[in-house]
Motif scaffolding. Structure first.
Motif, mmCIF file in Angstrom:
data_model
loop_
_atom_site.group_PDB
_atom_site.id
_atom_site.type_symbol
_atom_site.label_atom_id
_atom_site.label_comp_id
_atom_site.label_asym_id
_atom_site.label_seq_id
_atom_site.Cartn_x
_atom_site.Cartn_y
_atom_site.Cartn_z
ATOM 1 N N TYR A 16 8.197 -7.557 4.032
ATOM 2 C CA TYR A 16 8.184 -7.539 2.583
ATOM 3 C C TYR A 16 9.687 -7.502 2.194
ATOM 4 C CZ TYR A 16 3.183 -7.140 2.509
ATOM 5 O OH TYR A 16 1.904 -7.181 2.914
ATOM 6 N N GLY A 17 10.699 -7.372 3.188
ATOM 7 C CA GLY A 17 12.105 -7.613 2.755
ATOM 8 C C GLY A 17 12.583 -6.212 2.957
ATOM 9 N N HIS A 18 12.242 -5.134 3.047
ATOM 10 C CA HIS A 18 12.866 -3.770 2.968
ATOM 11 C C HIS A 18 13.944 -3.837 4.268
ATOM 12 C CE1 HIS A 18 9.301 -3.083 0.758
ATOM 13 N NE2 HIS A 18 9.835 -2.142 0.040
ATOM 14 N N VAL A 19 13.354 -4.077 5.455
ATOM 15 C CA VAL A 19 14.192 -4.396 6.422
ATOM 16 C C VAL A 19 15.528 -5.314 6.574
ATOM 17 C CG1 VAL A 19 14.273 -4.552 9.007
ATOM 18 C CG2 VAL A 19 12.619 -3.391 8.083
ATOM 19 N N GLN A 53 0.298 -15.271 2.913
ATOM 20 C CA GLN A 53 -0.389 -15.456 1.897
ATOM 21 C C GLN A 53 -1.126 -14.261 1.226
ATOM 22 O OE1 GLN A 53 -1.850 -19.332 1.122
ATOM 23 N NE2 GLN A 53 -2.120 -19.110 -1.227
ATOM 24 N N LYS A 54 -2.121 -14.117 2.065
ATOM 25 C CA LYS A 54 -3.071 -13.163 1.754
ATOM 26 C C LYS A 54 -2.438 -11.596 1.600
ATOM 27 C CE LYS A 54 -7.351 -15.368 3.523
ATOM 28 N NZ LYS A 54 -7.894 -15.119 2.226
ATOM 29 N N LEU A 55 -1.158 -11.495 2.523
ATOM 30 C CA LEU A 55 -0.679 -10.392 2.300
ATOM 31 C C LEU A 55 0.397 -10.296 1.054
ATOM 32 C CD1 LEU A 55 0.004 -9.853 6.202
ATOM 33 C CD2 LEU A 55 -1.538 -8.499 4.641
ATOM 34 N N LYS A 56 0.382 -11.405 0.764
ATOM 35 C CA LYS A 56 1.437 -11.602 -0.485
ATOM 36 C C LYS A 56 2.931 -11.261 0.011
ATOM 37 C CE LYS A 56 -1.461 -10.424 -4.359
ATOM 38 N NZ LYS A 56 -2.675 -10.112 -4.092
ATOM 39 N N ALA A 57 3.182 -11.530 1.114
ATOM 40 C CA ALA A 57 4.434 -11.485 1.751
ATOM 41 C C ALA A 57 5.497 -12.511 0.957
ATOM 42 C CB ALA A 57 4.381 -11.641 3.187
ATOM 43 N N PRO A 58 6.533 -12.105 0.737
ATOM 44 C CA PRO A 58 7.600 -13.046 0.215
ATOM 45 C C PRO A 58 8.071 -13.946 1.200
ATOM 46 C CG PRO A 58 8.693 -10.939 0.443
ATOM 47 C CD PRO A 58 7.241 -10.800 0.796
ATOM 48 N N THR A 120 9.282 2.583 6.938
ATOM 49 C CA THR A 120 7.850 2.905 7.062
ATOM 50 C C THR A 120 7.295 3.060 5.489
ATOM 51 O OG1 THR A 120 8.210 5.495 6.643
ATOM 52 C CG2 THR A 120 8.550 4.462 8.994
ATOM 53 N N GLY A 121 6.134 3.434 5.440
ATOM 54 C CA GLY A 121 5.566 3.535 4.220
ATOM 55 C C GLY A 121 5.723 4.919 3.339
ATOM 56 N N PHE A 122 5.329 5.890 4.044
ATOM 57 C CA PHE A 122 5.419 7.205 3.560
ATOM 58 C C PHE A 122 6.186 8.286 4.720
ATOM 59 C CE2 PHE A 122 2.212 4.866 1.617
ATOM 60 C CZ PHE A 122 2.482 5.217 0.294
ATOM 61 N N TYR A 123 6.102 9.418 4.596
ATOM 62 C CA TYR A 123 6.907 10.430 5.493
ATOM 63 C C TYR A 123 6.020 10.272 6.919
ATOM 64 C CZ TYR A 123 9.571 12.572 2.066
ATOM 65 O OH TYR A 123 10.659 12.704 0.972
ATOM 66 N N ASP A 176 4.247 1.920 -1.588
ATOM 67 C CA ASP A 176 3.143 0.799 -1.684
ATOM 68 C C ASP A 176 3.736 -0.554 -1.460
ATOM 69 O OD1 ASP A 176 4.455 0.482 -3.867
ATOM 70 O OD2 ASP A 176 2.668 1.035 -5.226
ATOM 71 N N GLY A 177 5.045 -0.452 -1.104
ATOM 72 C CA GLY A 177 5.848 -1.859 -1.061
ATOM 73 C C GLY A 177 6.787 -2.159 -2.301
ATOM 74 N N SER A 178 6.347 -1.399 -3.300
ATOM 75 C CA SER A 178 7.470 -1.690 -4.412
ATOM 76 C C SER A 178 8.723 -0.730 -4.385
ATOM 77 C CB SER A 178 6.571 -1.129 -5.576
ATOM 78 O OG SER A 178 6.212 0.227 -5.678
ATOM 79 N N ARG A 179 8.896 0.378 -3.568
ATOM 80 C CA ARG A 179 9.817 0.978 -3.564
ATOM 81 C C ARG A 179 10.965 0.324 -2.696
ATOM 82 N NH1 ARG A 179 12.720 4.538 -0.186
ATOM 83 N NH2 ARG A 179 13.818 6.373 -1.064
#
Length: 205
Positions: A16-19, A53-58, A120-123, A176-179
């Protein structure tokens, strides 16, 4: 003595681009060290276009080439970045390591300094477990794991804001992917790139 060190930084995988964002800061940090030539490489994607596409990955960045296992030997220092999956590296990066059997057999990577960073997603998503389970890959190759320790200074002790990372390496939380990675998380990624490049120069020199 060679005046250029080939730190082929950031063999990374990013869904999703974070890394990817973190990797570019690691690259900037490494490139800030005099005499260091740092580059980015992507680990090849295994998921189909339909699944992505289903995962809405850029879309993947088109300015970062895919890496082949044999290219690892060209680097004086390495750093691997990835999003955590159930507290471990994703299958894409694991498959890449699995394809390095020939390099393992000849111990072609032995003695090369290596670091890791992650998202990671969360703590509870594996901020430390992801690092610990990845170290096994480096150990079997005989690579020298270079952790951050607490060399990042007061940024390691930040308590007033959410911050990923640990003494093992830089990290970020995706939620959730938005951060997106914060300024402090990016500063830590920049520092890690610079730190590992400096360590590599010392070992190479």
């Amino acid at each position: 003595m060679n005046s250029n060190w080939c730190i082929n930084f950031c063999r990374y995988y990013s869904l999703y681009g974070h890394v990817d964002t973190m990797a570019r800061e690691v690259l900037r940090g490494a490139s800030a060290v005099e005499g260091v030539e740092a580059t980015l490489w992507q680990v090849p994607e295994m998921l189909s276009d339909l699944i992505l596409q289903k995962l809405k990955a850029p879309s993947k960045p088109n300015d970062v080439p895919d890496i082949r296992p044999e290219q690892l030997v060209e680097a004086d220092g390495l750093i691997f970045g990835f999003p955590s999956r159930f507290g471990m590296m994703p299958s894409q990066l694991k498959a890449f390591f699995d394809a390095t059997t020939g390099l393992w057999a000849s111990q072609a990577l032995a003695g090369k300094p290596a670091g890791i960073f992650w998202s990671t997603g969360f703590y509870g998503g594996g901020q430390e477990l992801s690092a610990l389970t990845t170290i096994t890959q480096l150990a079997h190759h005989g690579m020298l794991f270079v952790p951050l320790g607490y060399t990042f200074g007061k940024g390691m002790f930040e308590m007033d804001e959410v911050k990923g990372g640990s003494p093992y390496g830089a990290g970020t939380f995706a939620g959730d992917g938005s951060r997106q990675p914060t300024e402090l998380e990016l500063q830590q990624a920049f520092y890690q790139g610079k730190y590992l490049a400096e360590v590599t120069k010392k070992l190479k020199g």
